[in-house]
Design a protein around this motif. Structure first.
Motif, mmCIF file in Angstrom:
data_model
loop_
_atom_site.group_PDB
_atom_site.id
_atom_site.type_symbol
_atom_site.label_atom_id
_atom_site.label_comp_id
_atom_site.label_asym_id
_atom_site.label_seq_id
_atom_site.Cartn_x
_atom_site.Cartn_y
_atom_site.Cartn_z
ATOM 1 N N ALA A 1 0.690 -1.258 0.000
ATOM 2 C CA ALA A 1 0.044 0.017 0.061
ATOM 3 C C ALA A 1 0.793 1.219 0.008
ATOM 4 N N VAL A 2 2.024 1.310 0.852
ATOM 5 C CA VAL A 2 2.593 2.404 0.796
ATOM 6 C C VAL A 2 3.551 2.532 -0.522
ATOM 7 N N THR A 3 3.905 1.483 -1.240
ATOM 8 C CA THR A 3 4.603 1.454 -2.403
ATOM 9 C C THR A 3 3.638 2.229 -3.490
ATOM 10 N N ILE A 4 2.320 1.538 -3.361
ATOM 11 C CA ILE A 4 1.392 1.894 -4.264
ATOM 12 C C ILE A 4 1.116 3.489 -4.189
ATOM 13 N N GLY A 5 1.127 4.010 -3.153
ATOM 14 C CA GLY A 5 0.706 5.430 -2.663
ATOM 15 C C GLY A 5 2.087 6.239 -3.155
ATOM 16 N N PHE A 6 3.083 5.884 -2.887
ATOM 17 C CA PHE A 6 4.255 6.420 -3.461
ATOM 18 C C PHE A 6 4.360 6.717 -5.007
ATOM 19 N N SER A 7 4.281 5.406 -5.531
ATOM 20 C CA SER A 7 4.273 5.532 -6.938
ATOM 21 C C SER A 7 3.139 6.520 -7.480
ATOM 22 N N GLY A 8 1.944 6.749 -6.850
ATOM 23 C CA GLY A 8 0.748 7.342 -7.310
ATOM 24 C C GLY A 8 1.339 8.659 -7.144
ATOM 25 N N ILE A 9 1.929 9.336 -6.091
ATOM 26 C CA ILE A 9 2.474 10.502 -5.954
ATOM 27 C C ILE A 9 3.495 10.753 -7.008
ATOM 28 N N LEU A 10 4.334 10.110 -7.414
ATOM 29 C CA LEU A 10 5.336 10.135 -8.627
ATOM 30 C C LEU A 10 4.557 10.366 -9.760
ATOM 31 N N LEU A 11 3.825 9.347 -10.202
ATOM 32 C CA LEU A 11 3.228 9.507 -11.295
ATOM 33 C C LEU A 11 2.104 10.781 -11.720
ATOM 34 N N THR A 12 1.483 10.829 -10.564
ATOM 35 C CA THR A 12 0.756 12.450 -10.661
ATOM 36 C C THR A 12 1.581 13.557 -10.830
ATOM 37 N N GLY A 13 2.939 13.443 -10.171
ATOM 38 C CA GLY A 13 3.861 14.599 -10.488
ATOM 39 C C GLY A 13 4.242 14.344 -11.770
#
Length: 72
Positions: free
Chosen positions: A37-49
Motif C-alpha cells: 500500500a505504501v509502495t502504491i501510494g508513493f508510486s501514485g504521487i510520483l506518477l501524478t507529478g
C-alpha cells in the motif's frame, strides 16, 4: 488476494491509494499488504507529478509566452 478482498475491492483500493485519496473504508492488516500500500501510494504521487509536469510542458510548447529580453 492477500487480504481476502475481491478483485473489485483490490482495484478500488489501488486506485484510491494511488490517487492518495485514502477513504479508509479498506485498510490492509498484514505487513506485506501495508508495504504494498505504501509502495502504491508513493508510486501514485510520483506518477501524478510526472503527468502534471508533462501537461505543463505541453502547454508551454503549445502556447509560448514571449519573455522580455534582458538589457545589456
Amino acid at each position: 488476494m492477500i487480504e481476502g478482498w475481491s478483485k473489485i475491492d483490490g482495484i478500488y483500493f489501488a486506485f484510491i491509494t494511488g490517487l492518495t485519496i485514502g477513504y479508509g473504508d479498506l485498510a490492509p492488516i498484514r505487513g506485506i499488504s501495508r508495504v504494498l500500500a505504501v509502495t502504491i501510494g508513493f508510486s501514485g504521487i510520483l506518477l501524478t507529478g510526472v503527468i502534471a509536469a508533462l501537461v505543463v510542458r505541453a502547454l508551454q510548447v503549445a502556447a509560448p509566452v514571449d519573455q522580455p529580453k534582458p538589457r545589456q
